[in-house]
Design a protein around this motif. Sequence first.
Motif, PDB file in Angstrom:
ATOM      1  N   THR A 290      -8.385  23.328  23.669  1.00 55.69           N
ATOM      2  CA  THR A 290      -7.201  23.706  24.443  1.00 55.69           C
ATOM      3  C   THR A 290      -6.597  25.019  23.942  1.00 55.69           C
ATOM      4  OG1 THR A 290      -6.714  21.417  25.014  1.00 55.69           O
ATOM      5  CG2 THR A 290      -4.877  22.958  25.125  1.00 55.69           C
ATOM      6  N   ALA A 291      -6.672  25.238  22.631  1.00 52.61           N
ATOM      7  CA  ALA A 291      -6.110  26.467  22.057  1.00 52.61           C
ATOM      8  C   ALA A 291      -6.771  27.727  22.616  1.00 52.61           C
ATOM      9  CB  ALA A 291      -6.241  26.439  20.537  1.00 52.61           C
ATOM     10  N   GLN A 292      -7.995  27.580  23.162  1.00 48.15           N
ATOM     11  CA  GLN A 292      -8.721  28.728  23.708  1.00 48.15           C
ATOM     12  C   GLN A 292      -8.392  28.984  25.180  1.00 48.15           C
ATOM     13  OE1 GLN A 292     -12.654  27.094  23.060  1.00 48.15           O
ATOM     14  NE2 GLN A 292     -12.953  28.355  21.224  1.00 48.15           N
ATOM     15  N   VAL A 293      -7.622  28.075  25.787  1.00 52.49           N
ATOM     16  CA  VAL A 293      -7.408  28.119  27.235  1.00 52.49           C
ATOM     17  C   VAL A 293      -6.085  28.805  27.575  1.00 52.49           C
ATOM     18  CG1 VAL A 293      -7.092  26.696  29.304  1.00 52.49           C
ATOM     19  CG2 VAL A 293      -8.782  26.040  27.575  1.00 52.49           C
ATOM     20  N   ASP A 294      -6.120  29.644  28.595  1.00 54.97           N
ATOM     21  CA  ASP A 294      -4.908  30.308  29.084  1.00 54.97           C
ATOM     22  C   ASP A 294      -4.143  29.342  29.991  1.00 54.97           C
ATOM     23  OD1 ASP A 294      -2.924  31.920  30.058  1.00 54.97           O
ATOM     24  OD2 ASP A 294      -4.244  33.294  31.133  1.00 54.97           O
ATOM     25  N   LEU A 295      -3.117  28.715  29.440  1.00 56.17           N
ATOM     26  CA  LEU A 295      -2.364  27.725  30.197  1.00 56.17           C
ATOM     27  C   LEU A 295      -1.324  28.353  31.126  1.00 56.17           C
ATOM     28  CD1 LEU A 295      -1.826  24.887  27.549  1.00 56.17           C
ATOM     29  CD2 LEU A 295      -3.502  24.998  29.403  1.00 56.17           C
ATOM     30  N   THR A 296      -1.238  29.700  31.123  1.00 53.49           N
ATOM     31  CA  THR A 296      -0.325  30.337  32.084  1.00 53.49           C
ATOM     32  C   THR A 296      -0.946  30.363  33.478  1.00 53.49           C
ATOM     33  OG1 THR A 296      -1.152  32.577  31.631  1.00 53.49           O
ATOM     34  CG2 THR A 296       0.682  31.764  30.266  1.00 53.49           C
ATOM     35  N   GLN A 297      -2.261  30.202  33.534  1.00 52.80           N
ATOM     36  CA  GLN A 297      -2.936  30.086  34.832  1.00 52.80           C
ATOM     37  C   GLN A 297      -2.656  28.716  35.434  1.00 52.80           C
ATOM     38  OE1 GLN A 297      -7.145  31.100  33.732  1.00 52.80           O
ATOM     39  NE2 GLN A 297      -6.983  32.409  35.528  1.00 52.80           N
TER      40      GLN A 297
ATOM     41  N   ALA B  32     -19.057  21.405  33.541  1.00 55.29           N
ATOM     42  CA  ALA B  32     -18.945  20.553  32.356  1.00 55.29           C
ATOM     43  C   ALA B  32     -18.827  21.322  31.042  1.00 55.29           C
ATOM     44  CB  ALA B  32     -20.108  19.563  32.275  1.00 55.29           C
ATOM     45  N   ARG B  33     -18.663  22.647  31.098  1.00 58.30           N
ATOM     46  CA  ARG B  33     -18.444  23.419  29.872  1.00 58.30           C
ATOM     47  C   ARG B  33     -17.187  22.903  29.167  1.00 58.30           C
ATOM     48  NH1 ARG B  33     -19.975  28.956  28.960  1.00 58.30           N
ATOM     49  NH2 ARG B  33     -20.365  29.083  31.195  1.00 58.30           N
ATOM     50  N   ARG B  34     -17.246  22.863  27.827  1.00 56.92           N
ATOM     51  CA  ARG B  34     -16.132  22.300  27.065  1.00 56.92           C
ATOM     52  C   ARG B  34     -15.319  23.405  26.383  1.00 56.92           C
ATOM     53  NH1 ARG B  34     -16.390  17.237  27.348  1.00 56.92           N
ATOM     54  NH2 ARG B  34     -14.649  17.041  25.906  1.00 56.92           N
ATOM     55  N   TYR B  35     -14.031  23.148  26.216  1.00 55.98           N
ATOM     56  CA  TYR B  35     -13.126  24.104  25.585  1.00 55.98           C
ATOM     57  C   TYR B  35     -12.153  23.384  24.653  1.00 55.98           C
ATOM     58  CZ  TYR B  35     -14.374  27.417  29.344  1.00 55.98           C
ATOM     59  OH  TYR B  35     -15.044  28.242  30.221  1.00 55.98           O
TER      60      TYR B  35
ATOM     61  N   LYS C 283     -14.985  29.762  32.885  1.00 58.76           N
ATOM     62  CA  LYS C 283     -15.659  31.038  33.134  1.00 58.76           C
ATOM     63  C   LYS C 283     -16.409  31.030  34.455  1.00 58.76           C
ATOM     64  CE  LYS C 283     -16.308  32.009  28.203  1.00 58.76           C
ATOM     65  NZ  LYS C 283     -17.281  32.146  27.092  1.00 58.76           N
ATOM     66  N   CYS C 284     -16.841  29.828  34.871  1.00 56.33           N
ATOM     67  CA  CYS C 284     -17.587  29.719  36.125  1.00 56.33           C
ATOM     68  C   CYS C 284     -16.651  29.664  37.338  1.00 56.33           C
ATOM     69  CB  CYS C 284     -18.477  28.474  36.117  1.00 56.33           C
ATOM     70  SG  CYS C 284     -17.577  26.915  36.370  1.00 56.33           S
ATOM     71  N   GLY C 285     -15.351  29.577  37.078  1.00 56.95           N
ATOM     72  CA  GLY C 285     -14.380  29.490  38.168  1.00 56.95           C
ATOM     73  C   GLY C 285     -13.928  28.081  38.489  1.00 56.95           C
ATOM     74  N   GLY C 286     -14.561  27.083  37.848  1.00 57.23           N
ATOM     75  CA  GLY C 286     -14.185  25.700  38.090  1.00 57.23           C
ATOM     76  C   GLY C 286     -12.880  25.332  37.396  1.00 57.23           C
ATOM     77  N   VAL C 287     -12.211  24.336  37.928  1.00 55.42           N
ATOM     78  CA  VAL C 287     -10.937  23.879  37.364  1.00 55.42           C
ATOM     79  C   VAL C 287     -11.183  23.104  36.065  1.00 55.42           C
ATOM     80  CG1 VAL C 287      -8.946  22.353  37.758  1.00 55.42           C
ATOM     81  CG2 VAL C 287      -9.815  23.801  39.614  1.00 55.42           C
ATOM     82  N   LEU C 288     -10.309  23.300  35.086  1.00 57.20           N
ATOM     83  CA  LEU C 288     -10.400  22.572  33.827  1.00 57.20           C
ATOM     84  C   LEU C 288      -9.569  21.293  33.888  1.00 57.20           C
ATOM     85  CD1 LEU C 288     -10.135  25.422  31.160  1.00 57.20           C
ATOM     86  CD2 LEU C 288     -12.183  24.396  32.164  1.00 57.20           C
ATOM     87  N   LYS C 289     -10.107  20.239  33.282  1.00 57.60           N
ATOM     88  CA  LYS C 289      -9.407  18.958  33.195  1.00 57.60           C
ATOM     89  C   LYS C 289      -9.246  18.587  31.726  1.00 57.60           C
ATOM     90  CE  LYS C 289      -9.829  14.007  33.982  1.00 57.60           C
ATOM     91  NZ  LYS C 289      -9.619  13.719  32.539  1.00 57.60           N
ATOM     92  N   PRO C 290      -8.030  18.189  31.319  1.00 55.29           N
ATOM     93  CA  PRO C 290      -7.853  17.734  29.933  1.00 55.29           C
ATOM     94  C   PRO C 290      -8.683  16.488  29.661  1.00 55.29           C
ATOM     95  CG  PRO C 290      -5.738  18.030  31.051  1.00 55.29           C
ATOM     96  CD  PRO C 290      -6.795  18.099  32.106  1.00 55.29           C
ATOM     97  N   ASP C 291      -9.069  16.319  28.401  1.00 51.35           N
ATOM     98  CA  ASP C 291      -9.917  15.189  28.024  1.00 51.35           C
ATOM     99  C   ASP C 291      -9.123  13.929  27.694  1.00 51.35           C
ATOM    100  OD1 ASP C 291     -12.193  16.614  28.409  1.00 51.35           O
ATOM    101  OD2 ASP C 291     -12.723  16.825  26.302  1.00 51.35           O
TER     102      ASP C 291
END
Length: 239
Positions: A132-139, A127-130, A145-153
């Motif tokens: 979008t500008a901080q996220v590497d979208l090439t991945q 549930a860590r929040r980010y 950081k924990c390895g979990g998948v990110l979901k847009p809000d």
Amino acid sequence: MREAIELIKNAQSGVVFTGAGVSVESGIPPFTGAGGLWNKYDPKFIELDFFYQNPAKSWEEMKKIFFTCMGQARPNKAHEVIAQLEKTKKFQGVITQNIDGLHQAAGSKNVQEFHGTIHQMHCIQCARRYDTAQVDLTQNPPVCKCGGVLKPDFVFYGEGINPRVYSESETMAISADVMIIVGTAGQVMPACSLPLVAKQYGTRIIEVNLQPSAYTDGVSDFYFEQKATAFFAEVEKYL
């Protein structure tokens, strides 16, 4: 138009309710109707169950459709004048079905993003929040950081509306003396119910759409069949 302008000028607690049509002139295609995204793409990739089971495939489509297109868009005259209305203190702010963040980019402060935003994400594992500008979208998919998948809000199919946003939006609609509806066909539940709620409480409804909507007959007091930028350019003359 003169009568509608007078309503806007004399508003005490106005609200603007926007849909995809307000951002079309910024280069963002609508989801439905002529040229709509769902005529070209199967929206299955933003079904919640599909995302959990196929995050890489879901993200492949999301990056192409949402983050590339919407990320490059800039506010248009309609967004800018809507922000000016809030600055006059005659309007409370904006309730938007859009996830593009263009209202905030234009200067609006009180924006209820009914369907969420592409500009923030959270980890589905911790549930860590980010931003979008901080996220590497090439991945693919982007990960925490924990390895979990990110979901847009933004709200996926099968996902509920944020209760706080729903409540704030309903309160704004109920307390509005004037509501300007811009660029929405009024077909997506539960967002489409907000002008109906406002109408029940005596709100005067001004509609701006290129085609008649579910509100045109029986809900709207005024209907302007024109582009949002043209309508708000006229409004701007009287601010």
